[in-house]
Motif scaffolding. Structure first.
Motif, PDB file in Angstrom:
ATOM      1  N   ILE A 168     -86.480 -81.981 -13.937  1.00 29.48           N
ATOM      2  CA  ILE A 168     -87.650 -82.681 -14.478  1.00 29.48           C
ATOM      3  C   ILE A 168     -88.422 -81.653 -15.292  1.00 29.48           C
ATOM      4  CG2 ILE A 168     -89.734 -83.995 -13.943  1.00 29.48           C
ATOM      5  CD1 ILE A 168     -88.431 -84.703 -11.258  1.00 29.48           C
ATOM      6  N   VAL A 169     -88.531 -81.895 -16.586  1.00 31.45           N
ATOM      7  CA  VAL A 169     -89.081 -80.870 -17.476  1.00 31.45           C
ATOM      8  C   VAL A 169     -90.483 -81.205 -17.984  1.00 31.45           C
ATOM      9  CG1 VAL A 169     -86.817 -80.065 -18.197  1.00 31.45           C
ATOM     10  CG2 VAL A 169     -87.931 -81.889 -19.482  1.00 31.45           C
ATOM     11  N   GLU A 170     -90.961 -82.421 -17.704  1.00 31.11           N
ATOM     12  CA  GLU A 170     -92.342 -82.751 -18.093  1.00 31.11           C
ATOM     13  C   GLU A 170     -92.955 -83.657 -17.023  1.00 31.11           C
ATOM     14  OE1 GLU A 170     -92.948 -85.104 -21.595  1.00 31.11           O
ATOM     15  OE2 GLU A 170     -95.035 -84.505 -21.757  1.00 31.11           O
ATOM     16  N   VAL A 171     -94.016 -83.167 -16.418  1.00 30.17           N
ATOM     17  CA  VAL A 171     -94.721 -83.935 -15.391  1.00 30.17           C
ATOM     18  C   VAL A 171     -96.183 -84.058 -15.799  1.00 30.17           C
ATOM     19  CG1 VAL A 171     -95.392 -84.065 -12.976  1.00 30.17           C
ATOM     20  CG2 VAL A 171     -93.187 -83.081 -13.583  1.00 30.17           C
ATOM     21  N   LEU A 172     -96.704 -85.271 -15.722  1.00 31.68           N
ATOM     22  CA  LEU A 172     -98.107 -85.518 -16.034  1.00 31.68           C
ATOM     23  C   LEU A 172     -98.826 -85.964 -14.765  1.00 31.68           C
ATOM     24  CD1 LEU A 172     -97.557 -87.529 -19.340  1.00 31.68           C
ATOM     25  CD2 LEU A 172     -98.041 -85.097 -19.116  1.00 31.68           C
ATOM     26  N   VAL A 173    -100.080 -85.530 -14.637  1.00 32.36           N
ATOM     27  CA  VAL A 173    -100.873 -85.868 -13.459  1.00 32.36           C
ATOM     28  C   VAL A 173    -102.237 -86.369 -13.943  1.00 32.36           C
ATOM     29  CG1 VAL A 173    -101.855 -85.008 -11.306  1.00 32.36           C
ATOM     30  CG2 VAL A 173     -99.687 -84.090 -12.125  1.00 32.36           C
ATOM     31  N   PRO A 174    -102.736 -87.484 -13.367  1.00 30.13           N
ATOM     32  CA  PRO A 174    -104.005 -88.040 -13.862  1.00 30.13           C
ATOM     33  C   PRO A 174    -105.232 -87.284 -13.359  1.00 30.13           C
ATOM     34  CG  PRO A 174    -103.155 -89.400 -12.071  1.00 30.13           C
ATOM     35  CD  PRO A 174    -102.139 -88.311 -12.317  1.00 30.13           C
ATOM     36  N   TYR A 175    -106.161 -87.087 -14.289  1.00 25.76           N
ATOM     37  CA  TYR A 175    -107.450 -86.463 -13.953  1.00 25.76           C
ATOM     38  C   TYR A 175    -108.576 -87.240 -14.637  1.00 25.76           C
ATOM     39  CZ  TYR A 175    -105.511 -82.483 -11.556  1.00 25.76           C
ATOM     40  OH  TYR A 175    -104.877 -81.699 -10.640  1.00 25.76           O
ATOM     41  N   PRO A 176    -109.736 -87.305 -13.973  1.00 27.00           N
ATOM     42  CA  PRO A 176    -110.861 -88.049 -14.552  1.00 27.00           C
ATOM     43  C   PRO A 176    -111.619 -87.206 -15.574  1.00 27.00           C
ATOM     44  CG  PRO A 176    -111.494 -87.138 -12.430  1.00 27.00           C
ATOM     45  CD  PRO A 176    -110.060 -86.727 -12.663  1.00 27.00           C
ATOM     46  N   ILE A 177    -112.069 -87.845 -16.603  1.00 28.16           N
ATOM     47  CA  ILE A 177    -112.863 -87.137 -17.607  1.00 28.16           C
ATOM     48  C   ILE A 177    -113.970 -88.065 -18.123  1.00 28.16           C
ATOM     49  CG2 ILE A 177    -112.837 -86.237 -19.974  1.00 28.16           C
ATOM     50  CD1 ILE A 177    -110.325 -84.822 -19.438  1.00 28.16           C
ATOM     51  N   ASP A 178    -115.180 -87.556 -18.135  1.00 31.17           N
ATOM     52  CA  ASP A 178    -116.314 -88.233 -18.754  1.00 31.17           C
ATOM     53  C   ASP A 178    -116.745 -87.402 -19.952  1.00 31.17           C
ATOM     54  OD1 ASP A 178    -116.226 -90.056 -16.731  1.00 31.17           O
ATOM     55  OD2 ASP A 178    -117.942 -89.264 -15.644  1.00 31.17           O
ATOM     56  N   VAL A 179    -116.878 -88.066 -21.095  1.00 28.08           N
ATOM     57  CA  VAL A 179    -117.258 -87.331 -22.311  1.00 28.08           C
ATOM     58  C   VAL A 179    -118.399 -88.067 -23.009  1.00 28.08           C
ATOM     59  CG1 VAL A 179    -116.458 -86.319 -24.473  1.00 28.08           C
ATOM     60  CG2 VAL A 179    -114.847 -86.648 -22.594  1.00 28.08           C
ATOM     61  N   PRO A 180    -119.616 -87.503 -22.987  1.00 25.11           N
ATOM     62  CA  PRO A 180    -120.685 -88.082 -23.798  1.00 25.11           C
ATOM     63  C   PRO A 180    -120.402 -87.816 -25.272  1.00 25.11           C
ATOM     64  CG  PRO A 180    -121.523 -86.488 -22.182  1.00 25.11           C
ATOM     65  CD  PRO A 180    -120.041 -86.327 -22.236  1.00 25.11           C
ATOM     66  N   PHE A 181    -120.693 -88.802 -26.097  1.00 26.95           N
ATOM     67  CA  PHE A 181    -120.482 -88.597 -27.535  1.00 26.95           C
ATOM     68  C   PHE A 181    -121.389 -89.554 -28.293  1.00 26.95           C
ATOM     69  CE2 PHE A 181    -117.981 -92.381 -28.784  1.00 26.95           C
ATOM     70  CZ  PHE A 181    -117.693 -92.903 -27.523  1.00 26.95           C
ATOM     71  N   THR A 182    -121.496 -89.350 -29.592  1.00 21.04           N
ATOM     72  CA  THR A 182    -122.294 -90.256 -30.425  1.00 21.04           C
ATOM     73  C   THR A 182    -121.450 -90.732 -31.598  1.00 21.04           C
ATOM     74  OG1 THR A 182    -123.173 -88.423 -31.726  1.00 21.04           O
ATOM     75  CG2 THR A 182    -124.492 -89.135 -29.843  1.00 21.04           C
ATOM     76  N   LEU A 183    -121.755 -91.955 -32.043  1.00 22.37           N
ATOM     77  CA  LEU A 183    -121.141 -92.495 -33.252  1.00 22.37           C
ATOM     78  C   LEU A 183    -122.250 -92.822 -34.235  1.00 22.37           C
ATOM     79  CD1 LEU A 183    -118.421 -94.925 -31.778  1.00 22.37           C
ATOM     80  CD2 LEU A 183    -118.038 -92.710 -32.882  1.00 22.37           C
ATOM     81  N   ASP A 184    -121.987 -92.549 -35.469  1.00 27.69           N
ATOM     82  CA  ASP A 184    -122.963 -92.795 -36.521  1.00 27.69           C
ATOM     83  C   ASP A 184    -122.299 -93.647 -37.600  1.00 27.69           C
ATOM     84  OD1 ASP A 184    -124.460 -92.421 -39.034  1.00 27.69           O
ATOM     85  OD2 ASP A 184    -125.594 -90.932 -37.901  1.00 27.69           O
ATOM     86  N   GLN A 185    -122.955 -94.769 -37.958  1.00 23.32           N
ATOM     87  CA  GLN A 185    -122.329 -95.680 -38.927  1.00 23.32           C
ATOM     88  C   GLN A 185    -122.015 -94.991 -40.248  1.00 23.32           C
ATOM     89  OE1 GLN A 185    -123.669 -99.927 -38.973  1.00 23.32           O
ATOM     90  NE2 GLN A 185    -125.446 -99.048 -37.929  1.00 23.32           N
ATOM     91  N   GLN A 186    -122.882 -94.078 -40.658  1.00 23.30           N
ATOM     92  CA  GLN A 186    -122.692 -93.433 -41.949  1.00 23.30           C
ATOM     93  C   GLN A 186    -121.922 -92.121 -41.844  1.00 23.30           C
ATOM     94  OE1 GLN A 186    -123.568 -95.176 -44.562  1.00 23.30           O
ATOM     95  NE2 GLN A 186    -124.480 -96.731 -43.207  1.00 23.30           N
ATOM     96  N   LEU A 187    -122.290 -91.290 -40.893  1.00 26.47           N
ATOM     97  CA  LEU A 187    -121.788 -89.921 -40.877  1.00 26.47           C
ATOM     98  C   LEU A 187    -120.537 -89.731 -40.015  1.00 26.47           C
ATOM     99  CD1 LEU A 187    -125.218 -88.042 -40.615  1.00 26.47           C
ATOM    100  CD2 LEU A 187    -123.848 -88.519 -42.668  1.00 26.47           C
ATOM    101  N   SER A 188    -120.496 -90.386 -38.886  1.00 26.14           N
ATOM    102  CA  SER A 188    -119.357 -90.131 -37.990  1.00 26.14           C
ATOM    103  C   SER A 188    -118.937 -91.413 -37.283  1.00 26.14           C
ATOM    104  CB  SER A 188    -119.721 -89.060 -36.958  1.00 26.14           C
ATOM    105  OG  SER A 188    -120.886 -89.447 -36.252  1.00 26.14           O
TER     106      SER A 188
END
Lengths: 286, 330
Positions: A168-188
């Protein structure tokens, strides 16, 4: 050559074999004893007449297990048929879980459904490699994280006896992640919150005193990330996936005028690669 | 050979040479065919020697068909499979019968994340052992130590934790330090507000020398949001928030059934997708959306007041740090 000559020839041959063989066996023992002594503790080196010792190998769930992160992967059976080889396996989590509450979610028609911990994919052994005695290699693996069977497309007629090893050469394991971020209609209007996970602002519409914000979750690999988007901070009501099943979330803002930089929180699971290659124990399975 | 009656052969013959007379005397008898036998013996010895050399060069024969726990090899030691009572390789004991190991480390412009997995010792039943409370984590890197921003427990793989740290200028030879919580202390603080209260705070609470500030609680009809932090020097905490709309009732049930807004894990339900229903881990700050239980507040379901309970838990004490190497960064 008469009968007596033949008998004498055979006897002579055997005498030669036995004489050289007996000397050879002693030589072999001497050579191997010397080799073994280099890997033994000092107290075991003094004698060459010690009978073969017993090596203890520890296991947690099953002698054939592979411990990958906190999970035991146990191969159950291997089969070859036509141009396919398949390995059935079981995953047993060793993680402590006393007092973990029952996990429920609202399913269809608002009915509550329960998730059994043992049914959750503790690890995802995604990529396997089969090596044959002829030096061929075939890649395979399970269809998804919930599967418990790894399949290989091999050459037609490959038999089990031709399989030298499976890794078995690739194993993935689940981890929790919370990421605050912002979206901008014009810029991002698009932001990558973690590698392979992009949040995209699709639409903003005013509806009286509320504002509907629609965000698309673009996943590079649907198998290795599951994410949801919620509002971050005060002013947000609950968020819901679109009814159509697309990975789009509708959020309701009730905090007055919507800020230019819309505060959001990506929360979910990423499947992280675990270092190492793991050889499946083929000897003890059928 | 004779020449002039002189036998040179006789002159050159050694006294040890076979007696030609005796040889001649045997010629009449049936002679043993010893030459093929000797040649065969030599060939046999050569064949055996070849096998010996082959055996030495190729080493012991491996028994690939052996079942676990048995060995048919006469030259290799037998393998005896025994149940383990320890921890798998690389795991460090952080509590009795529980070990943790770092699995990966990510460094980004917004912070540092470390993945940690947990296991029970061999022979222990995972269903009977709690995942240990780590009060907080520190990252020891490049000669500086940074305290965690947060720690989150995975729902799909119970026991997997993601620990987040602020951005560091450099990360060299990183090491995790786990500070285990030894017991817990809890209190429930209740505050009552007018029915039309929409934003309250800051509110201050003290428990066992630790001061906690609820910066702001925003209350809507079907939503709420709370943000809090621990004052510098205090112990980490968890806070479950329950907003009760006093006097409301769901007319479809006979029991009093007030509308609530609660911390998500108290519902036991996955909300939407991906909001962990698990108990939050200890932290120094948190921002949390609350989830509604019961009928929406409004016409026909008005509240006479709003009561808010803050269930605060902190560690009773914190144990010595346990060092966990970070080896497998990805």
């Amino acid at each position: 050559m008469n009968g007596r000559a033949i008998v004498l020839t055979v006897v002579g041959f055997l005498v030669g074999v036995l004489a050289a063989g007996s000397i050879g066996v002693r030589v072999i023992r001497e050579v191997r004893t010397t080799e073994d002594a280099t890997s033994l503790p000092p107290e075991n080196i003094s004698s060459t007449t010690v009978p073969p010792s017993t090596v203890k190998s520890e296991y947690f769930v099953d002698p054939n297990e592979l411990i990958i992160s906190s999970t035991a992967l146990i191969p159950l059976s291997i089969q070859a048929s036509g141009d396919e080889v398949s390995v059935d396996y079981e995953l047993v989590s060793l993680a402590p879980r006393h007092n973990v509450p029952v996990i429920q979610f609202l399913g269809n028609f608002n009915r509550t459904q329960t998730v059994e911990i043992d049914d959750l994919p503790h690890i995802y052994p995604r990529r396997w490699v089969l090596h044959t005695t002829d030096g061929e290699t075939f890649e395979g693996g399970p269809a998804n994280p919930s599967a418990r069977i790894a399949r290989f497309d091999v050459r037609d007629g490959l038999s089990l006896s031709e399989i030298q090893s499976i890794e078995i050469v690739e194993v993935l394991v689940p981890y929790p992640i919370d990421v605050p971020f912002t979206l901008d209609q014009q810029l991002s209007p698009r932001v990558v919150v973690v590698p392979g996970v992009e949040m995209e602002l699709i639409h903003v519409s005013d509806q009286g005193s509320t504002t509907i914000v629609q965000v698309a979750i673009n996943l590079e690999d649907h198998e290795t990330a599951d994410f949801f988007v919620a509002g971050d901070g005060p002013g947000w009501r609950s968020a819901f996936f679109e009814a159509e099943g697309r990975r789009r979330v509708n959020l309701t803002w009730v905090g007055g005028e919507l800020p230019d930089e819309i505060p959001l929180l990506a929360t979910g699971t990423v499947w992280k690669a675990i270092a190492g290659e793991f050889t499946v124990a083929l000897e003890g399975i059928e | 050979m004779t020449d002039d009656g002189f036998d040179f052969g006789e002159l050159l013959r050694s006294p040890y040479d076979p007696d030609p007379d005796r040889k001649r005397s045997r010629e009449g008898e049936a002679e043993l065919p010893w030459k093929p036998a000797v040649i065969a013996a030599v060939l046999g010895a050569l064949v055996a020697s070849a096998f010996v050399i082959y055996a030495i060069v190729t080493g012991p024969t491996e028994d690939v068909e052996a079942a676990p726990g048995t060995s048919t090899s006469t030259t290799e030691p037998a393998i005896e499979f025994v149940p383990s009572t320890g921890l798998p390789a690389g795991y460090v004991e952080v509590a009795p019968n529980v070990g943790m190991r770092s699995e990966w480390l990510d460094v980004s412009a917004t912070g540092i994340r470390v993945g940690v997995s947990s296991v029970v010792s061999g022979g222990q039943d995972p269903d009977l052992i709690d995942n240990p409370d780590i009060a907080y984590w520190e990252l020891d890197a490049s000669g500086t130590t940074e305290k965690m921003s947060s720690q989150t427990l995975e729902i799909a793989a119970i026991g997997n934790l993601t620990v987040e740290f602020p951005v560091l200028a450099a990360v060299r030879d990183p090491m995790l330090l786990a500070y285990p919580a030894e017991g817990t202390r809890g209190t429930v603080e209740t505050r009552v507000f007018d029915a039309d209260a929409s934003v309250v705070g800051p509110l201050e609470f003290e428990i066992n020398g630790t001061t906690i500030i609820v910066d702001q609680l925003t209350i809507g009809d079907v939503y709420a949001h709370v943000a809090w932090h621990v004052v510098e020097g205090g112990l980490p905490a968890t806070i479950d928030t329950i907003v009760t709309f006093v006097g409301t009732d769901n007319p479809s049930t006979d029991e009093p059934d007030e509308t609530l807004l609660v911390s998500p894990h108290l519902t036991g339900l996955l909300q939407g997708f991906g909001i962990p229903p698990l108990e939050p881990r200890f932290g120094f700050s948190r921002s949390e959306q609350l989830v509604r239980i019961g009928e929406p507040v409004g016409t026909g379901n008005e509240a006479s007041a709003i009561s808010v309970e803050f269930a605060i838990t902190i560690p009773a004490s914190i144990g010595d740090p346990i060092r966990i190497p970070i080896g497998a960064a990805s």
